[in-house]
Design an enzyme around this catalytic site. Structure first.
Site, PDB file in Angstrom:
ATOM      1  N   ILE A  99     -16.836  53.999  57.383  1.00 16.14           N
ATOM      2  CA  ILE A  99     -18.250  53.837  57.741  1.00 16.14           C
ATOM      3  C   ILE A  99     -18.851  55.215  57.949  1.00 16.14           C
ATOM      4  CG2 ILE A  99     -19.863  52.839  59.398  1.00 16.14           C
ATOM      5  CD1 ILE A  99     -17.632  50.750  59.980  1.00 16.14           C
ATOM      6  N   LEU A 100     -19.832  55.540  57.129  1.00 13.75           N
ATOM      7  CA  LEU A 100     -20.436  56.877  57.190  1.00 13.75           C
ATOM      8  C   LEU A 100     -21.327  57.000  58.429  1.00 13.75           C
ATOM      9  CD1 LEU A 100     -21.279  57.029  53.394  1.00 13.75           C
ATOM     10  CD2 LEU A 100     -19.508  58.382  54.553  1.00 13.75           C
TER      11      LEU A 100
ATOM     12  N   GLU B 255     -20.056  40.578  40.989  1.00 13.73           N
ATOM     13  CA  GLU B 255     -20.398  41.928  41.454  1.00 13.73           C
ATOM     14  C   GLU B 255     -20.650  42.867  40.280  1.00 13.73           C
ATOM     15  OE1 GLU B 255     -17.800  43.699  44.412  1.00 13.73           O
ATOM     16  OE2 GLU B 255     -17.358  41.747  45.278  1.00 13.73           O
TER      17      GLU B 255
ATOM     18  N   HIS C 289     -21.318  44.305  48.675  1.00 14.30           N
ATOM     19  CA  HIS C 289     -20.533  43.571  49.671  1.00 14.30           C
ATOM     20  C   HIS C 289     -20.285  42.143  49.178  1.00 14.30           C
ATOM     21  CE1 HIS C 289     -18.998  42.735  53.647  1.00 14.30           C
ATOM     22  NE2 HIS C 289     -19.678  41.607  53.636  1.00 14.30           N
TER      23      HIS C 289
ATOM     24  N   MET D  53     -13.832  52.141  52.270  1.00 10.89           N
ATOM     25  CA  MET D  53     -13.475  51.522  53.545  1.00 10.89           C
ATOM     26  C   MET D  53     -13.741  52.389  54.778  1.00 10.89           C
ATOM     27  SD  MET D  53     -12.674  48.632  52.453  1.00 10.89           S
ATOM     28  CE  MET D  53     -11.819  47.766  53.753  1.00 10.89           C
TER      29      MET D  53
ATOM     30  N   ASN E 141     -24.601  50.004  48.706  1.00  8.12           N
ATOM     31  CA  ASN E 141     -23.251  49.443  48.828  1.00  8.12           C
ATOM     32  C   ASN E 141     -23.239  48.040  48.231  1.00  8.12           C
ATOM     33  OD1 ASN E 141     -20.544  49.140  49.808  1.00  8.12           O
ATOM     34  ND2 ASN E 141     -21.333  47.929  51.506  1.00  8.12           N
TER      35      ASN E 141
ATOM     36  N   GLY F  74     -11.042  49.826  42.383  1.00  7.27           N
ATOM     37  CA  GLY F  74     -12.057  50.514  41.588  1.00  7.27           C
ATOM     38  C   GLY F  74     -12.631  49.745  40.411  1.00  7.27           C
ATOM     39  N   SER F  75     -12.575  48.408  40.474  1.00 15.07           N
ATOM     40  CA  SER F  75     -13.147  47.665  39.341  1.00 15.07           C
ATOM     41  C   SER F  75     -14.670  47.870  39.266  1.00 15.07           C
ATOM     42  CB  SER F  75     -12.801  46.172  39.422  1.00 15.07           C
ATOM     43  OG  SER F  75     -13.503  45.562  40.476  1.00 15.07           O
ATOM     44  N   ASN F  76     -15.302  48.021  40.425  1.00 13.59           N
ATOM     45  CA  ASN F  76     -16.744  48.308  40.395  1.00 13.59           C
ATOM     46  C   ASN F  76     -17.016  49.700  39.845  1.00 13.59           C
ATOM     47  OD1 ASN F  76     -18.596  46.126  41.523  1.00 13.59           O
ATOM     48  ND2 ASN F  76     -16.912  46.117  43.019  1.00 13.59           N
TER      49      ASN F  76
HETATM   50  C1  GRF Z   1     -15.438  44.494  46.274  1.00 15.08           C
HETATM   51  O1  GRF Z   1     -15.287  43.133  46.530  1.00 15.08           O
HETATM   52  C2  GRF Z   1     -16.597  45.055  47.054  1.00 15.08           C
HETATM   53  O2  GRF Z   1     -17.648  44.158  47.197  1.00 15.08           O
HETATM   54  C3  GRF Z   1     -15.986  45.335  48.385  1.00 15.08           C
HETATM   55  O3  GRF Z   1     -14.689  45.814  48.090  1.00 15.08           O
HETATM   56  C4  GRF Z   1     -14.275  45.304  46.815  1.00 15.08           C
HETATM   57  C5  GRF Z   1     -13.950  46.482  45.958  1.00 15.08           C
HETATM   58  O4  GRF Z   1     -13.392  46.120  44.734  1.00 15.08           O
HETATM   59  N1  GRF Z   1     -16.802  46.205  49.173  1.00 15.08           N
HETATM   60  P1  GRF Z   1     -13.129  47.221  43.622  1.00 15.08           P
HETATM   61  O5  GRF Z   1     -12.321  48.338  44.278  1.00 15.08           O
HETATM   62  O6  GRF Z   1     -14.443  47.717  43.113  1.00 15.08           O
HETATM   63  O7  GRF Z   1     -12.330  46.513  42.558  1.00 15.08           O
END
Ligand code: GRF
Length: 192
Positions: A97-98, A179, A114, A95, A112, A20-22
């Site tokens: 796929i919708l 990201e 990636h 993780m 999304n 969940g860092s994003n």
């Molecule tokens: C990220 O590298 C994102 O691009 C990919 O999964 C990872 C998720 O990282 N889809 P986080 O859970 O947001 O830290």
């Protein structure tokens, strides 16, 4: 997507499965005054996803769905999204796929992130593959979500050089940092 004109924020849900860092970064971004979104819901398919703590820390509603019955789960999610008046979805390390049906209902309003320079390396293990192929660059992509994995229209992309000493781990760290810049920038691009 419609551009934002007034002060009203776009009610957003973030879907996660892991660290969940994003999500953490998007929550921070959503608190900046001149940003288009408010994060009102976090959804996960994993009850122990570490990232869920960021929802708690910011008192954002969270909900776990186990996806055992996929169709049924998507229906339940759609009901919840409607109830919470969610208009925009950010997938961030989610993780699952919708389905096409789900995506159609949200027509163009799901994005999304990636960790590769799409269309290169859709799917998993992107960094391993980039290293194995001796690529000179890698990076990350924010794209619209379609029913085909990692294949929707690209919104923004950022690249970095792969160093001689890089391995999949070091690249993952570098790309993740990237990201965290790219996701907010892509959201700004969509709505302003
Ligand atoms: C990220 O590298 C994102 O691009 C990919 O999964 C990872 C998720 O990282 N889809 P986080 O859970 O947001 O830290």
């Amino acid at each position: 997507m419609e551009k934002l004109t007034g002060p009203k924020k776009i009610r957003t849900a973030v879907f996660i499965s892991g660290a969940g860092s994003n999500l953490k970064n998007l929550i921070k971004f959503s608190k900046i005054k001149k940003n288009p979104i408010s994060i009102d819901l976090v959804i996960s398919n994993i009850s122990k996803a570490k990232g869920l703590k960021y929802a708690d820390q910011s008192s954002i509603d969270k909900k776990i769905f186990n996806f055992e019955n996929f169709k049924d789960t998507e229906k339940k999610i759609l009901i919840l999204l409607k109830k919470k008046k969610i208009k925009f979805i950010c997938l961030a390390g989610f993780m699952k796929i919708l389905s096409n049906d789900f995506i159609k209902i949200f027509n163009g309003k799901i994005i999304n992130i990636h960790p590769s320079l799409l269309p290169k390396y859709k799917g998993l293990n992107t960094h391993e593959r980039a290293i194995k192929n001796k690529d000179k660059f890698t990076g990350c992509t924010v794209h619209h979500v379609t029913a085909r994995l990692d294949s929707g229209k690209v919104i923004l992309q950022k690249k970095i050089k792969i160093g001689a000493k890089d391995n999949a781990n070091s690249l993952a760290k570098k790309v993740l940092k990237l990201e965290h810049k790219l996701y907010p920038a892509a959201i700004m691009k969509i709505f302003y």
